[in-house]
Design a protein around this motif. Structure first.
Motif, PDB file in Angstrom:
ATOM      1  N   GLN A   1      -6.339 -15.560   1.047  1.00 37.33           N
ATOM      2  CA  GLN A   1      -7.585 -15.194   1.724  1.00 37.33           C
ATOM      3  C   GLN A   1      -7.863 -13.699   1.571  1.00 37.33           C
ATOM      4  O   GLN A   1      -9.011 -13.291   1.339  1.00 37.33           O
ATOM      5  CB  GLN A   1      -7.504 -15.563   3.201  1.00 37.33           C
ATOM      6  CG  GLN A   1      -7.553 -17.055   3.488  1.00 37.33           C
ATOM      7  CD  GLN A   1      -7.309 -17.363   4.964  1.00 37.33           C
ATOM      8  OE1 GLN A   1      -7.178 -16.455   5.792  1.00 37.33           O
ATOM      9  NE2 GLN A   1      -7.235 -18.648   5.287  1.00 37.33           N
ATOM     10  N   LEU A   2      -6.826 -12.887   1.693  1.00 41.87           N
ATOM     11  CA  LEU A   2      -6.985 -11.444   1.524  1.00 41.87           C
ATOM     12  C   LEU A   2      -7.496 -11.118   0.131  1.00 41.87           C
ATOM     13  O   LEU A   2      -8.386 -10.273  -0.041  1.00 41.87           O
ATOM     14  CB  LEU A   2      -5.653 -10.730   1.769  1.00 41.87           C
ATOM     15  CG  LEU A   2      -5.166 -10.621   3.212  1.00 41.87           C
ATOM     16  CD1 LEU A   2      -3.752 -10.033   3.253  1.00 41.87           C
ATOM     17  CD2 LEU A   2      -6.105  -9.756   4.042  1.00 41.87           C
TER      18      LEU A   2
ATOM     19  N   ARG B   1       0.831  -1.210   0.000  1.00 42.66           N
ATOM     20  CA  ARG B   1       0.000   0.000   0.000  1.00 42.66           C
ATOM     21  C   ARG B   1       0.863   1.255   0.000  1.00 42.66           C
ATOM     22  O   ARG B   1       0.488   2.269  -0.603  1.00 42.66           O
ATOM     23  CB  ARG B   1      -0.942  -0.022   1.211  1.00 42.66           C
ATOM     24  CG  ARG B   1      -2.130  -0.970   1.041  1.00 42.66           C
ATOM     25  CD  ARG B   1      -2.964  -1.071   2.297  1.00 42.66           C
ATOM     26  NE  ARG B   1      -4.192  -1.832   2.068  1.00 42.66           N
ATOM     27  CZ  ARG B   1      -4.954  -2.329   3.022  1.00 42.66           C
ATOM     28  NH1 ARG B   1      -4.605  -2.153   4.306  1.00 42.66           N
ATOM     29  NH2 ARG B   1      -6.042  -3.000   2.742  1.00 42.66           N
ATOM     30  N   PHE B   2       2.003   1.176   0.676  1.00 43.18           N
ATOM     31  CA  PHE B   2       2.935   2.304   0.647  1.00 43.18           C
ATOM     32  C   PHE B   2       3.406   2.543  -0.788  1.00 43.18           C
ATOM     33  O   PHE B   2       3.495   3.692  -1.246  1.00 43.18           O
ATOM     34  CB  PHE B   2       4.127   2.035   1.567  1.00 43.18           C
ATOM     35  CG  PHE B   2       5.076   3.189   1.689  1.00 43.18           C
ATOM     36  CD1 PHE B   2       4.902   4.144   2.674  1.00 43.18           C
ATOM     37  CD2 PHE B   2       6.132   3.339   0.808  1.00 43.18           C
ATOM     38  CE1 PHE B   2       5.765   5.231   2.778  1.00 43.18           C
ATOM     39  CE2 PHE B   2       7.010   4.408   0.909  1.00 43.18           C
ATOM     40  CZ  PHE B   2       6.820   5.355   1.894  1.00 43.18           C
ATOM     41  N   TYR B   3       3.700   1.459  -1.499  1.00 43.45           N
ATOM     42  CA  TYR B   3       4.084   1.597  -2.915  1.00 43.45           C
ATOM     43  C   TYR B   3       2.979   2.311  -3.692  1.00 43.45           C
ATOM     44  O   TYR B   3       3.234   3.230  -4.475  1.00 43.45           O
ATOM     45  CB  TYR B   3       4.359   0.225  -3.527  1.00 43.45           C
ATOM     46  CG  TYR B   3       4.628   0.289  -5.006  1.00 43.45           C
ATOM     47  CD1 TYR B   3       5.920   0.434  -5.488  1.00 43.45           C
ATOM     48  CD2 TYR B   3       3.580   0.247  -5.943  1.00 43.45           C
ATOM     49  CE1 TYR B   3       6.175   0.525  -6.847  1.00 43.45           C
ATOM     50  CE2 TYR B   3       3.816   0.345  -7.291  1.00 43.45           C
ATOM     51  CZ  TYR B   3       5.121   0.486  -7.740  1.00 43.45           C
ATOM     52  OH  TYR B   3       5.367   0.598  -9.090  1.00 43.45           O
ATOM     53  N   ASN B   4       1.749   1.880  -3.493  1.00 41.45           N
ATOM     54  CA  ASN B   4       0.605   2.506  -4.180  1.00 41.45           C
ATOM     55  C   ASN B   4       0.533   4.000  -3.902  1.00 41.45           C
ATOM     56  O   ASN B   4       0.266   4.802  -4.795  1.00 41.45           O
ATOM     57  CB  ASN B   4      -0.693   1.851  -3.708  1.00 41.45           C
ATOM     58  CG  ASN B   4      -1.346   1.012  -4.786  1.00 41.45           C
ATOM     59  OD1 ASN B   4      -0.771   0.783  -5.835  1.00 41.45           O
ATOM     60  ND2 ASN B   4      -2.549   0.542  -4.524  1.00 41.45           N
ATOM     61  N   ALA B   5       0.761   4.357  -2.636  1.00 42.79           N
ATOM     62  CA  ALA B   5       0.660   5.764  -2.243  1.00 42.79           C
ATOM     63  C   ALA B   5       1.754   6.611  -2.884  1.00 42.79           C
ATOM     64  O   ALA B   5       1.530   7.778  -3.234  1.00 42.79           O
ATOM     65  CB  ALA B   5       0.727   5.877  -0.721  1.00 42.79           C
TER      66      ALA B   5
ATOM     67  N   GLY C   1       1.628   5.273  -7.274  1.00 43.92           N
ATOM     68  CA  GLY C   1       0.371   5.124  -7.988  1.00 43.92           C
ATOM     69  C   GLY C   1      -0.026   3.660  -8.109  1.00 43.92           C
ATOM     70  O   GLY C   1       0.650   2.773  -7.595  1.00 43.92           O
ATOM     71  N   PRO C   2      -1.136   3.394  -8.799  1.00 45.44           N
ATOM     72  CA  PRO C   2      -1.683   2.025  -8.847  1.00 45.44           C
ATOM     73  C   PRO C   2      -0.714   1.023  -9.449  1.00 45.44           C
ATOM     74  O   PRO C   2       0.057   1.330 -10.365  1.00 45.44           O
ATOM     75  CB  PRO C   2      -2.926   2.183  -9.734  1.00 45.44           C
ATOM     76  CG  PRO C   2      -3.267   3.636  -9.673  1.00 45.44           C
ATOM     77  CD  PRO C   2      -1.962   4.362  -9.526  1.00 45.44           C
ATOM     78  N   LEU C   3      -0.774  -0.182  -8.912  1.00 47.52           N
ATOM     79  CA  LEU C   3      -0.024  -1.291  -9.477  1.00 47.52           C
ATOM     80  C   LEU C   3      -0.601  -1.680 -10.829  1.00 47.52           C
ATOM     81  O   LEU C   3      -1.783  -1.447 -11.113  1.00 47.52           O
ATOM     82  CB  LEU C   3      -0.092  -2.500  -8.535  1.00 47.52           C
ATOM     83  CG  LEU C   3       0.720  -2.382  -7.249  1.00 47.52           C
ATOM     84  CD1 LEU C   3       0.087  -3.212  -6.139  1.00 47.52           C
ATOM     85  CD2 LEU C   3       2.154  -2.839  -7.488  1.00 47.52           C
TER      86      LEU C   3
ATOM     87  N   SER D   1      -8.494  -7.241  -5.779  1.00 47.16           N
ATOM     88  CA  SER D   1      -7.975  -6.048  -6.453  1.00 47.16           C
ATOM     89  C   SER D   1      -6.657  -6.442  -7.091  1.00 47.16           C
ATOM     90  O   SER D   1      -6.124  -7.524  -6.825  1.00 47.16           O
ATOM     91  CB  SER D   1      -7.759  -4.903  -5.454  1.00 47.16           C
ATOM     92  OG  SER D   1      -6.721  -5.237  -4.545  1.00 47.16           O
ATOM     93  N   ILE D   2      -6.123  -5.572  -7.948  1.00 46.81           N
ATOM     94  CA  ILE D   2      -4.802  -5.864  -8.519  1.00 46.81           C
ATOM     95  C   ILE D   2      -3.787  -6.025  -7.403  1.00 46.81           C
ATOM     96  O   ILE D   2      -2.944  -6.934  -7.420  1.00 46.81           O
ATOM     97  CB  ILE D   2      -4.375  -4.739  -9.494  1.00 46.81           C
ATOM     98  CG1 ILE D   2      -5.256  -4.728 -10.729  1.00 46.81           C
ATOM     99  CG2 ILE D   2      -2.914  -4.928  -9.897  1.00 46.81           C
ATOM    100  CD1 ILE D   2      -4.931  -3.625 -11.703  1.00 46.81           C
ATOM    101  N   LEU D   3      -3.875  -5.173  -6.383  1.00 48.82           N
ATOM    102  CA  LEU D   3      -2.907  -5.212  -5.280  1.00 48.82           C
ATOM    103  C   LEU D   3      -2.947  -6.551  -4.546  1.00 48.82           C
ATOM    104  O   LEU D   3      -1.918  -7.221  -4.388  1.00 48.82           O
ATOM    105  CB  LEU D   3      -3.174  -4.048  -4.313  1.00 48.82           C
ATOM    106  CG  LEU D   3      -2.156  -3.826  -3.192  1.00 48.82           C
ATOM    107  CD1 LEU D   3      -2.093  -2.348  -2.798  1.00 48.82           C
ATOM    108  CD2 LEU D   3      -2.507  -4.650  -1.945  1.00 48.82           C
ATOM    109  N   THR D   4      -4.124  -6.967  -4.101  1.00 51.12           N
ATOM    110  CA  THR D   4      -4.201  -8.205  -3.332  1.00 51.12           C
ATOM    111  C   THR D   4      -3.951  -9.426  -4.211  1.00 51.12           C
ATOM    112  O   THR D   4      -3.383 -10.427  -3.755  1.00 51.12           O
ATOM    113  CB  THR D   4      -5.560  -8.340  -2.626  1.00 51.12           C
ATOM    114  OG1 THR D   4      -6.612  -8.240  -3.589  1.00 51.12           O
ATOM    115  CG2 THR D   4      -5.727  -7.271  -1.559  1.00 51.12           C
TER     116      THR D   4
END
Length: 335
Positions: free
Chosen positions: A128-129, A70-74, A77-79, A135-138
């Motif tokens: 599980q997440l 999430r830090f990377y996203n912040a 930007g989006p993965l 999402s792309i992230l999970t």
């Protein structure tokens, strides 16, 4: 910490994102590396849950991974679907690093994970997440490659990046003594007097093994013998007393340096390192025993330096795990 600026991302090219975690017994530390460079301000530190149930520990690991991504996203930007996520762990031994199976017993940390696959448990938790909040992230996190390495070895690989053409003995002085022998940036094993896998901790020394004498347990044992161990005194307290002129505490560290030098001498003679690099909490006391160590080495005296940012070196070593095309850290060990 002295960290270079964050990396630039090439438009359209897949980004290599490494989630680096150091699984300490008390504190879980982590950082984000993008295309091999540590991202400023990405460092995390939180209780490791190493003495709790296995499920709690794995949840803590998964939470740290999610936080870093999430830090990377912040920041960036989006993965994107073609970005590549890797999760690398520095883990204390005993541990089957290739298979990701914990084998720790009787040392008060991660015992609930004994003979369990940390890799499989973490992957299941991350899956599980992704199932609960797709999402792309999970989804990328759930499919991440997961590798493990010995914490001292990874420290050595990180130091090797600083001295890419040197022979080095790297020591981590903490709960016990960790070690890595490094040549041209690669780990060395069972050659030129180097013990198997470059690990000194189990080598015979006095009435026991090296690990009994040069970590926290060894120093506190010396303090007890000398009558300077009182109440909840720890190594940092003894070092502070020595710095303020306590003769008994000072002599304890002088003796520690002499013993360490004598223990290392045959390995130095055989391996012929260009320098020794120290990490770990006990290395903070190095100025108290530097001269004694050098005197014990005699004509084989050599530069000894303390890494000021040892955890940064470990994180850089974790990234090196994924530079190994064989898929596990032992493939980086050269005979």
């Amino acid at each position: 910490m002295n960290i270079s600026n964050g990396p630039d991302l090439e438009a359209g090219a897949p980004t290599l994102i490494t989630l680096a975690l150091d699984a300490g017994g008390t504190v879980l530390k982590g950082a984000l590396l993008v295309n091999g460079k540590i991202v400023p301000d990405s460092f995390l530190s939180r209780p490791s849950e190493s003495q709790g149930p296995a499920a709690n520990t794995i949840t803590r690991f998964a939470g740290a991974c999610l936080h870093l991504l999430r830090f990377y996203n912040a920041v960036y930007g989006p993965l994107r679907h073609n970005d590549k996520i890797r999760i690398g762990f520095a883990f204390p031994g005993p541990f089957n690093y290739e298979e990701g199976v914990a084998l720790l017993q009787g040392i008060g940390k991660y015992e609930a994970l004994y003979k369990l696959s940390v890799r499989d448990l973490l992957r299941e938790k991350l899956y599980q997440l992704s199932s609960h909040t797709p999402s792309i992230l999970t989804n990328l996190l759930a499919s991440a490659e997961i590798r493990f390495g010995n914490d001292a070895h990874l420290f050595g690989l990180g130091i090797g990046l600083r001295f890419p053409s040197k022979r080095l003995i790297c020591l981590t002085l903490g709960t016990g003594l960790g070690s890595a022998f490094v040549e041209n940036g690669q780990l060395v094993s069972a050659a030129d007097g180097v013990p198997l896998n470059g690990m000194l901790f189990a080598e015979p020394y006095r009435e026991g093994i090296v690990d009994d004498y040069f970590g926290r347990r060894g120093i506190l044992g010396m303090a007890k013998e000398r009558g300077v161990l009182m109440g909840n005194t720890d190594v940092a307290d003894l070092a502070e007393a020595a710095k303020h002129g306590d003769d008994k505490a000072l002599e304890l560290f002088h003796e520690y340096g002499r013993r360490l030098g004598k223990m290392l001498l045959p390995y130095i003679i055989a391996f012929k390192p260009g320098r020794i690099v120290l990490g770990g909490q006990i290395s903070n006391s190095f100025p108290l025993w530097d001269d004694d160590l050098q005197q014990s080495l005699g004509e084989f005296s050599l530069p000894v330096i303390q890494s000021q940012d040892g955890i940064v070196d470990v994180f850089k070593g974790i990234h090196q795990l994924f530079e190994d095309t064989e898929g596990h850290p032992s493939a980086s060990l050269h005979n």
